[in-house]
Motif scaffolding. Sequence first.
Motif, PDB file in Angstrom:
ATOM      1  N   GLN A 161       1.138  -1.380  -0.385  1.00  0.00           N
ATOM      2  CA  GLN A 161      -0.099   0.029  -0.024  1.00  0.00           C
ATOM      3  C   GLN A 161       0.960   0.952  -0.202  1.00  0.00           C
ATOM      4  O   GLN A 161       1.859   1.090   0.363  1.00  0.00           O
ATOM      5  N   ALA A 162       0.274   2.192  -0.829  1.00  0.00           N
ATOM      6  CA  ALA A 162       1.468   2.918  -0.928  1.00  0.00           C
ATOM      7  C   ALA A 162       1.708   4.127   0.272  1.00  0.00           C
ATOM      8  O   ALA A 162       2.342   4.532   1.188  1.00  0.00           O
ATOM      9  N   GLY A 163       0.837   4.235   1.757  1.00  0.00           N
ATOM     10  CA  GLY A 163       1.162   4.054   2.777  1.00  0.00           C
ATOM     11  C   GLY A 163       1.687   4.211   3.298  1.00  0.00           C
ATOM     12  O   GLY A 163       3.189   4.775   4.325  1.00  0.00           O
ATOM     13  N   PHE A 164       2.450   2.852   3.367  1.00  0.00           N
ATOM     14  CA  PHE A 164       3.848   2.380   3.950  1.00  0.00           C
ATOM     15  C   PHE A 164       5.526   2.790   3.402  1.00  0.00           C
ATOM     16  O   PHE A 164       6.005   3.850   4.352  1.00  0.00           O
ATOM     17  N   ALA A 165       5.874   3.575   1.676  1.00  0.00           N
ATOM     18  CA  ALA A 165       6.767   4.158   1.755  1.00  0.00           C
ATOM     19  C   ALA A 165       6.641   5.753   2.737  1.00  0.00           C
ATOM     20  O   ALA A 165       7.295   6.296   2.258  1.00  0.00           O
ATOM     21  N   GLY A 166       5.278   6.243   2.477  1.00  0.00           N
ATOM     22  CA  GLY A 166       5.455   7.550   3.153  1.00  0.00           C
ATOM     23  C   GLY A 166       5.919   7.213   4.206  1.00  0.00           C
ATOM     24  O   GLY A 166       6.023   8.203   5.380  1.00  0.00           O
ATOM     25  N   LEU A 167       5.036   6.725   5.224  1.00  0.00           N
ATOM     26  CA  LEU A 167       5.660   6.763   6.794  1.00  0.00           C
ATOM     27  C   LEU A 167       7.230   6.396   7.482  1.00  0.00           C
ATOM     28  O   LEU A 167       7.587   6.712   7.390  1.00  0.00           O
ATOM     29  N   TYR A 168       7.078   4.869   6.059  1.00  0.00           N
ATOM     30  CA  TYR A 168       9.160   4.723   5.895  1.00  0.00           C
ATOM     31  C   TYR A 168       9.329   6.219   5.773  1.00  0.00           C
ATOM     32  O   TYR A 168      10.833   6.448   6.265  1.00  0.00           O
ATOM     33  N   GLY A 169       9.638   7.568   4.671  1.00  0.00           N
ATOM     34  CA  GLY A 169      10.305   8.611   4.781  1.00  0.00           C
ATOM     35  C   GLY A 169      10.150   9.587   5.972  1.00  0.00           C
ATOM     36  O   GLY A 169      10.778  10.067   6.180  1.00  0.00           O
ATOM     37  N   ARG A 170       8.724   9.638   6.405  1.00  0.00           N
ATOM     38  CA  ARG A 170       8.402   9.742   7.905  1.00  0.00           C
ATOM     39  C   ARG A 170       9.124   9.548   8.658  1.00  0.00           C
ATOM     40  O   ARG A 170       9.709  10.393   9.518  1.00  0.00           O
ATOM     41  N   LEU A 171       9.113   8.410   9.596  1.00  0.00           N
ATOM     42  CA  LEU A 171       9.457   8.276  10.521  1.00  0.00           C
ATOM     43  C   LEU A 171      11.836   7.946   9.817  1.00  0.00           C
ATOM     44  O   LEU A 171      12.127   7.869  11.137  1.00  0.00           O
ATOM     45  N   GLY A 172      11.803   7.396   9.122  1.00  0.00           N
ATOM     46  CA  GLY A 172      13.523   7.530   8.964  1.00  0.00           C
ATOM     47  C   GLY A 172      13.828   6.375   9.778  1.00  0.00           C
ATOM     48  O   GLY A 172      15.477   5.963  10.594  1.00  0.00           O
TER      49      GLY A 172
END
Length: 227
Positions: A161-172
Amino acid sequence: MTAIRSVLFYLLSYVTTAVMVLVGIPVALASRRALALYARAWARILAAYARTVLGVRLKLEGTMPEGPVLYAAKHESAYETLLLLALIEDPVIVLKREIADVPLFGKLTRRHGVIPVDRSASSAALRAMLTAADEAKAQNRPVLIFPEGTRVPRGQRPKLQAGFAGLYGRLGLPVVPVATDAGLAWPRGFLKRPGTVRIRFGEVIPAGMPRKEIEAEVHSAINALND
């Protein structure tokens, strides 16, 4: 015998969960940390029911790192959800907003620490998810996500799902992929089968990778036991 075992397991699980939700209210008022330990105990009790009543055993493979990481797990059943809650130290869990909105139980999950995901995929929903991710990062806690988005039958490999990449980038945070073959013993539906479930913690994937690369690596790693 399989049907009898399954009926007994669900009876024990529902009664235990109902009691622990009620008792969990004063626990949650005491402190968030106390609730996290309480939730871990609940998960371990249900896992013990799975082992003793259903005959579902666990085989762990790989190593769980210390400190905050992003656990990205395959989702074939409720079993790995319970086990990962029991195994990971104080995780923030990414879950459907509908679960976080369930009366009483949802309030306890929010107190424990969750990142609710709204499947509408609106800009407001994405902002809310990222804000919750910022709170998790500030608490220095590991985060658990099922990046394919939902439970899938054994053998299926839906795209992330698209949310994974967003979360990965945000959390670092670095990613620990988690593969499982739980669908063999714990298929969707009522009946469960005795057997051994493998949960494999893969090699740590570093933070800061481009989207296509991290998605490809995670997708491959979480499906490593799916052949």
